[in-house]
Design an enzyme around this catalytic site. Structure first.
Site, PDB file in Angstrom:
ATOM      1  N   ASP A 107     -29.494 -38.645  15.015  1.00  0.00           N
ATOM      2  CA  ASP A 107     -28.025 -39.337  14.231  1.00  0.00           C
ATOM      3  C   ASP A 107     -28.532 -40.569  13.729  1.00  0.00           C
ATOM      4  O   ASP A 107     -29.391 -41.220  14.302  1.00  0.00           O
ATOM      5  CB  ASP A 107     -27.213 -39.563  15.501  1.00  0.00           C
ATOM      6  CG  ASP A 107     -25.805 -38.732  15.143  1.00  0.00           C
ATOM      7  OD1 ASP A 107     -25.111 -39.510  14.069  1.00  0.00           O
ATOM      8  OD2 ASP A 107     -25.484 -37.957  15.972  1.00  0.00           O
ATOM      9  N   ASP A 131     -23.913 -40.069  10.330  1.00  0.00           N
ATOM     10  CA  ASP A 131     -22.376 -40.289  10.864  1.00  0.00           C
ATOM     11  C   ASP A 131     -21.457 -40.659   9.796  1.00  0.00           C
ATOM     12  O   ASP A 131     -21.738 -41.591   9.016  1.00  0.00           O
ATOM     13  CB  ASP A 131     -22.709 -41.329  12.113  1.00  0.00           C
ATOM     14  CG  ASP A 131     -21.385 -41.349  13.003  1.00  0.00           C
ATOM     15  OD1 ASP A 131     -21.058 -40.385  13.507  1.00  0.00           O
ATOM     16  OD2 ASP A 131     -20.820 -42.345  13.022  1.00  0.00           O
ATOM     17  N   GLU A 146     -21.739 -35.981   8.201  1.00  0.00           N
ATOM     18  CA  GLU A 146     -20.342 -35.833   8.588  1.00  0.00           C
ATOM     19  C   GLU A 146     -19.602 -35.823   7.642  1.00  0.00           C
ATOM     20  O   GLU A 146     -19.360 -37.105   7.265  1.00  0.00           O
ATOM     21  CB  GLU A 146     -20.207 -36.580   9.845  1.00  0.00           C
ATOM     22  CG  GLU A 146     -18.864 -36.215  10.691  1.00  0.00           C
ATOM     23  CD  GLU A 146     -18.494 -37.014  11.473  1.00  0.00           C
ATOM     24  OE1 GLU A 146     -17.556 -37.060  12.378  1.00  0.00           O
ATOM     25  OE2 GLU A 146     -18.807 -38.511  11.563  1.00  0.00           O
ATOM     26  N   HIS A 168     -19.578 -33.164  19.721  1.00  0.00           N
ATOM     27  CA  HIS A 168     -19.012 -33.847  20.711  1.00  0.00           C
ATOM     28  C   HIS A 168     -17.743 -34.743  20.553  1.00  0.00           C
ATOM     29  O   HIS A 168     -17.497 -35.572  21.109  1.00  0.00           O
ATOM     30  CB  HIS A 168     -20.389 -34.967  20.859  1.00  0.00           C
ATOM     31  CG  HIS A 168     -20.339 -35.840  19.488  1.00  0.00           C
ATOM     32  ND1 HIS A 168     -20.949 -35.160  18.274  1.00  0.00           N
ATOM     33  CD2 HIS A 168     -19.980 -37.197  19.230  1.00  0.00           C
ATOM     34  CE1 HIS A 168     -20.756 -36.065  17.353  1.00  0.00           C
ATOM     35  NE2 HIS A 168     -20.264 -37.392  17.892  1.00  0.00           N
ATOM     36  N   ASP A 169     -17.211 -34.317  19.530  1.00  0.00           N
ATOM     37  CA  ASP A 169     -15.860 -34.910  19.090  1.00  0.00           C
ATOM     38  C   ASP A 169     -14.679 -33.973  19.130  1.00  0.00           C
ATOM     39  O   ASP A 169     -13.468 -34.359  19.082  1.00  0.00           O
ATOM     40  CB  ASP A 169     -15.773 -35.480  17.656  1.00  0.00           C
ATOM     41  CG  ASP A 169     -16.786 -36.519  17.478  1.00  0.00           C
ATOM     42  OD1 ASP A 169     -17.147 -37.456  18.196  1.00  0.00           O
ATOM     43  OD2 ASP A 169     -17.286 -36.685  16.343  1.00  0.00           O
TER      44      ASP A 169
HETATM   45  C1  GLC Z   1     -18.252 -39.887  14.192  1.00  0.00           C
HETATM   46  C2  GLC Z   1     -19.119 -39.548  15.503  1.00  0.00           C
HETATM   47  C3  GLC Z   1     -18.075 -39.958  16.554  1.00  0.00           C
HETATM   48  C4  GLC Z   1     -17.993 -41.509  16.647  1.00  0.00           C
HETATM   49  C5  GLC Z   1     -17.461 -41.941  15.147  1.00  0.00           C
HETATM   50  C6  GLC Z   1     -17.910 -43.458  14.905  1.00  0.00           C
HETATM   51  O1  GLC Z   1     -17.035 -39.354  13.885  1.00  0.00           O
HETATM   52  O2  GLC Z   1     -19.218 -37.926  15.498  1.00  0.00           O
HETATM   53  O3  GLC Z   1     -18.699 -39.459  17.826  1.00  0.00           O
HETATM   54  O4  GLC Z   1     -17.080 -41.830  17.616  1.00  0.00           O
HETATM   55  O5  GLC Z   1     -18.269 -41.285  14.094  1.00  0.00           O
HETATM   56  O6  GLC Z   1     -19.170 -43.536  14.978  1.00  0.00           O
END
Ligand code: GLC
Length: 529
Positions: A98, A200, A266, A327-328
């Site tokens: 990541d 991210d 993402e 994971h979200d």
């Molecule tokens: C992304 C990640 C998440 C995190 C956020 C802030 O959405 O997947 O887990 O809390 O970014 O970095």
């Protein structure tokens, strides 16, 4: 053209805190992943993606990075990471990490310098603004995790921006020195041999130059928690700005200095804006994450429409990808209704055209964990309410039926799911009908069958209710995938014959007549035509 590894391979996401603890502190670590490397390679996946392993105060569990070029001692050190990469590469597995470019931790030395005075050379590496004349924040933006997107710094008399927790100050990508430092951080890992990055919230790194107020969202639910300022607004100026694209190209150019490295981003948003992140000719991300299947109801027509929309929207150079969980998000077994649905979903994910990403534990059919309110760890759950906590999908991997599921010798950081005594790797590995066996068969079949990994996709119409049927072709090989989303048996009524290679029930193979072929409730099959 020979497909690249990230086109015909499968990515497997590891949430390092929850995979395997070898130090006895209840938190997973890199040595734990090394210990389980044979499991991973025998699973039949192609690449591992690690949620952040960098040094972090863990206010957002690693997504608050205090040093982009090191490993948090909780997880190990650089030498352990190098060993992990070597062990993975030896087994033909690629390794992705990541990369969190939108914000650092407030404990990053850059931020400590930036906040030390208004004229510090690193001040402009973050986003600072004066208060409004009445002392309130510079604009109306809210944080994803509740409250305003601004925190006032008493010492220097200005606000800094953070769209997540206040301990995640946003980096200023419009500052050339910051940009260079971040791109050098990528090179640090590329030089060590990393195969790619998951980037991210990449669409957030450039914000409206004038930081204009976001307009109100008239569709915001009435029952939002008082501190959810974010959902009350349309996210117009805080993300997905047109001038992010030149920066995306610069990021990609860094990867292109190396061989066959992959960038996965993402990204959210409507299709017409989302697709732009591939670049006009493929010069931005290799794979903007496609989360659309995650948001469909359990319905064949909804899934089919989502896949057709994707197939129709992509320019010829763009490679698709699909995700069902991470994971979200709540576990898809829970979201789609149960174990039977999870098997059909797995067959769909692993037979569509495009790179699939599998989240750890999906291969066991892991369901949402039950997290008592006092055990909530996730800032989103703490700030916005227990029903928003992401802890439910982060519970420890279930390795065996011993205490703490073979994850750790002590009580883990999040509770182990109640079903671990039967739903675990040891119990399911040699069970010929387990979901783990189904995943392993699907991974193997996908790998061995070019039609299933890189072949073309065509929807097949069938009168059968609530069935999603499609064909994958790599001439002359044709494979039919028929997925019954309904709780009733369905007859396909298609013409021709074929050989059934795999059923989600793992109990049938052999010749089938496609006219008469009846799928049992929540059954999927792969048929070679
Ligand atoms: C992304 C990640 C998440 C995190 C956020 C802030 O959405 O997947 O887990 O809390 O970014 O970095």
């Amino acid at each position: 053209m020979k497909p690249l590894w990230w086109q015909n391979g499968v990515v497997y996401q590891i949430y390092p805190r929850s995979f395997k603890d070898t130090t006895g502190n209840g938190i997973g670590d890199l040595a734990g992943v090394i210990e389980k490397m044979d499991y991973l390679s025998e699973l039949g996946i192609d690449a591992l993606w690690f949620s952040p392993i960098n040094p972090s105060p863990m206010k957002d569990f690693g997504y608050d990075v205090a040093d982009y070029c090191d490993v948090d001692p909780m997880f190990g050190d650089l030498a352990t990471f190098d060993r992990l990469m070597a062990e993975a590469h030896q087994r033909g597995l690629k390794v992705l990490i990541d990369w969190v470019p939108n914000h650092s931790s407030d404990e990053h030395p850059w931020f400590i310098e930036a906040r030390s005075s208004r004229d510090n050379p690193k001040r402009d590496w973050y986003i600072w603004r004066d208060p409004k004349p009445d002392g309130t924040p510079p604009n109306n933006w809210g944080s994803f995790f509740g409250g305003p997107a601004w925190t006032f710094d008493e010492k220097t008399g200005q606000y800094y921006m953070h769209q997540f927790v206040p301990e995640q100050p946003e980096l200023n990508w419009r500052n050339p020195e910051l940009k260079k430092a971040m791109l050098d951080g990528l090179r640090f890992w590329l030089d060590r041999g990393i195969d790619g990055f998951r980037m991210d919230v990449i669409g957030l790194i450039i914000k409206d130059e004038d930081l204009r107020d976001n307009p109100p969202n008239p569709d915001a639910p009435a029952n939002l928690p008082a501190n959810d300022l974010f959902s009350r607004l349309h996210q117009v100026y805080n993300m997905d700005q047109d001038d992010v694209h030149p920066v995306m190209r610069e990021i990609r150019q860094v990867l292109d200095e190396y061989n066959e490295r992959v960038s996965i981003g993402e990204l959210w948003g409507p299709m017409d804006r989302w697709v732009k992140y591939y670049g006009e000719n493929g010069e931005e991300l290799h794979l903007p994450f496609n989360f659309r299947l995650m948001h469909q109801p359990w319905s064949a027509s909804a899934m089919r429409a989502s896949v057709e929309e994707m197939e129709g929207a992509l320019p010829p150079f763009a490679w698709p990808n699909y995700v069902l969980g991470n994971h979200d998000q709540i576990r898809f077994t829970t979201r789609f209704g149960g174990q039977a649905q999870a098997r059909v979903a797995a067959m769909m994910l692993l037979t569509l055209r495009g790179t699939p990403t599998v989240y750890y534990g999906e291969e066991l059919g892991m369901e949402n964990g039950i997290i008592p309110p006092e055990k909530i760890q996730d800032p989103q759950g703490i700030n916005l309410g227990a029903e928003r906590t992401r802890d439910v999908c982060r519970t420890p991997m279930q390795w065996d039926a011993t205490e703490h599921a073979g994850f750790s010798p002590v009580e883990p950081w999040l509770p182990i799911s109640a079903d671990y005594q039967t739903r675990n790797v040891a119990a399911m590995l040699d069970d010929p009908t387990s979901i783990l066996t189904l995943y392993r068969r699907l991974f193997a079949l996908r790998k061995a069958t070019p039609a299933l990994n890189v072949g073309s996709y065509t929807t097949v119409s069938t009168p059968a209710a609530d069935c999603f049927v499609y064909e994958r072709t790599d001439s002359p090989d044709r494979y039919l995938i028929a997925l019954n989303f309904s709780p009733a048996p369905q007859t396909l009524s298609l013409s021709g014959h074929g050989t059934c290679l795999l059923s989600t029930h793992l109990d049938r193979t052999g010749e089938v007549d496609l006219q008469a072929l009846s799928l049992r409730p929540h059954e999927g099959v792969i048929v070679k035509r």
